[in-house]
Structure formats: structure tokens, C-alpha cells
Design a protein around this motif. Sequence first.
Motif, PDB file in Angstrom:
ATOM      1  N   ILE A  48      26.307  -5.028  -4.911  1.00 53.31           N
ATOM      2  CA  ILE A  48      24.910  -4.605  -5.078  1.00 53.31           C
ATOM      3  C   ILE A  48      23.975  -5.797  -4.957  1.00 53.31           C
ATOM      4  O   ILE A  48      22.916  -5.729  -4.304  1.00 53.31           O
ATOM      5  N   ASN A  49      24.345  -6.922  -5.557  1.00 55.39           N
ATOM      6  CA  ASN A  49      23.507  -8.121  -5.468  1.00 55.39           C
ATOM      7  C   ASN A  49      23.410  -8.619  -4.029  1.00 55.39           C
ATOM      8  O   ASN A  49      22.333  -9.043  -3.562  1.00 55.39           O
ATOM      9  N   ASN A  50      24.528  -8.570  -3.286  1.00 59.33           N
ATOM     10  CA  ASN A  50      24.498  -8.990  -1.877  1.00 59.33           C
ATOM     11  C   ASN A  50      23.603  -8.077  -1.050  1.00 59.33           C
ATOM     12  O   ASN A  50      22.848  -8.550  -0.181  1.00 59.33           O
ATOM     13  N   ALA A  51      23.684  -6.759  -1.325  1.00 49.39           N
ATOM     14  CA  ALA A  51      22.835  -5.821  -0.580  1.00 49.39           C
ATOM     15  C   ALA A  51      21.355  -6.057  -0.887  1.00 49.39           C
ATOM     16  O   ALA A  51      20.507  -6.044   0.022  1.00 49.39           O
ATOM     17  N   GLN A  52      21.031  -6.288  -2.162  1.00 45.55           N
ATOM     18  CA  GLN A  52      19.644  -6.556  -2.514  1.00 45.55           C
ATOM     19  C   GLN A  52      19.147  -7.867  -1.897  1.00 45.55           C
ATOM     20  O   GLN A  52      18.002  -7.946  -1.423  1.00 45.55           O
ATOM     21  N   SER A  53      19.994  -8.879  -1.878  1.00 46.48           N
ATOM     22  CA  SER A  53      19.597 -10.142  -1.252  1.00 46.48           C
ATOM     23  C   SER A  53      19.388  -9.977   0.250  1.00 46.48           C
ATOM     24  O   SER A  53      18.450 -10.548   0.828  1.00 46.48           O
ATOM     25  N   PHE A  54      20.234  -9.174   0.890  1.00 44.10           N
ATOM     26  CA  PHE A  54      20.088  -8.929   2.338  1.00 44.10           C
ATOM     27  C   PHE A  54      18.787  -8.192   2.635  1.00 44.10           C
ATOM     28  O   PHE A  54      18.067  -8.534   3.586  1.00 44.10           O
ATOM     29  N   ASN A  55      18.463  -7.178   1.817  1.00 42.62           N
ATOM     30  CA  ASN A  55      17.218  -6.441   2.032  1.00 42.62           C
ATOM     31  C   ASN A  55      15.997  -7.335   1.808  1.00 42.62           C
ATOM     32  O   ASN A  55      15.001  -7.248   2.532  1.00 42.62           O
ATOM     33  N   THR A  56      16.075  -8.204   0.822  1.00 45.42           N
ATOM     34  CA  THR A  56      14.963  -9.116   0.564  1.00 45.42           C
ATOM     35  C   THR A  56      14.751 -10.075   1.730  1.00 45.42           C
ATOM     36  O   THR A  56      13.609 -10.350   2.142  1.00 45.42           O
ATOM     37  N   MET A  57      15.848 -10.588   2.292  1.00 42.59           N
ATOM     38  CA  MET A  57      15.739 -11.485   3.440  1.00 42.59           C
ATOM     39  C   MET A  57      15.159 -10.763   4.650  1.00 42.59           C
ATOM     40  O   MET A  57      14.339 -11.325   5.385  1.00 42.59           O
TER      41      MET A  57
END
Length: 216
Positions: A168-177
Motif C-alpha cells: 500500500i505504501n509503494n502504491a501511494q508513493s507511486f501515485n504521488t510521484m
Amino acid sequence: MKLLIPILLVLSIFFESSTLKAQERKIVQYSGIVTTVGSGLPVGYATVTNLSFRNEAIAANNEGYFSFVAHVGDTLRFSSVGFDPLIVTVPEVAGDKYTASIVMQNLVTELPMVTPYPWASIEEFNIAFMNLDVSEDHIVRAKRTLSNESLSAMAAVVPRDGNEMRSINNAQSFNTMNNKVINQRYANPLLNPFAWGSLIQQITKGSQSRSKSSRY
């Protein structure tokens, strides 16, 4: 009465001689640290009992350090919860101070094996055994447990593990980028005056085109 007086004289002489001997014994400052075998860790608050002098007892500090006055030849007992008691004797020293290194052995107590059961008595076990549902086999129960409804219900109450939280943290970081790439300044377009100017121009052009079409 005649025999009582000689007995009292003998007892008084005996007590006086023992007192003189006790007074003649050398007094030393007995200090040291109590540690454990192998690890060398201090034994905090160990009890030191002087068995030769009215069973007087003192306690070491949290670091195992102790210091008190004793006579040469006194028998001391070191004790602490979880350790074997240790008996030592105050040795003869040249000066009036002595530093000892007391090493105590850990006391290992093996308890008998205990098998816990979910029933309080044999009667409750017999009742549970007689009421056991054996109509379904393991495959049917596994399918019911792994059904979509069962998995959805468990997912609603079971907390996520470390792998799920990392995903979940990786997905949120990807969306933020991605959002930062699309909107590099990462600003709200509603606060952009150029965007508002373009919107007003589009509305004005639309109004002009509608007014021209209505004339014709």
C-alpha cells in the motif's frame, strides 16, 4: 543452693571468655560485588547474612555492590531469588579492608510437563466428543472457509500484515510521484489566475457565438 553458686560462676566465666574472644577478633571492612557465573552480570539486591554474628543481614544495591563490617572468621551467606545460596568465610587479611568477588550460580528449576486441555473435566470432554459434527469432511470445510464471503468477512476484521502495508505504501508513493510529474509544481489549478483567464475567454467566446447564431 550450694551447687547453684558454682554453676553460675562457671557460666559467667564462660560468657566472659567468649566475649573477650569475640572482642579480640579482628574487624575488617568487607566489600565486594555479587555477579553471576558465566555472564558476569551483577546480582542486584542480594542478601548477605552474617551467620556468626546474630544473623545480621544487609542487602546489596542494584549493581550488586555491598560493604559492611565483619570479624575475621565470620561465616557469611549470600542468597537471592533464582540463585543457589553461597557460603563464604571472612579471611585473615593484613589490613583492615577486604574486597571480595562473589560469584553465584543460577538456580535452574525444571517444572513437570503440563498438557492443557480446553475441557475442565472428562465429562465435558465426553459431551463435546459426542456432539462433534463429523458430517462434513476437510475438503468441504476448507471450501467454506476459503469462499469469497468468508474471506471478505475476515478481511474486514483481520489487520494487514507487513507485506500488505508495504504494498500500500509503494502504491501511494507511486501515485504521488505520478501526480508530481503531471503537475510539476503540485499546485491547485483553482488558484492559477491564467487558468481562470482561459476559462473566462472560453465562456465569452461561447456567448458571442450563441448571440451571432441567434441573429441569423
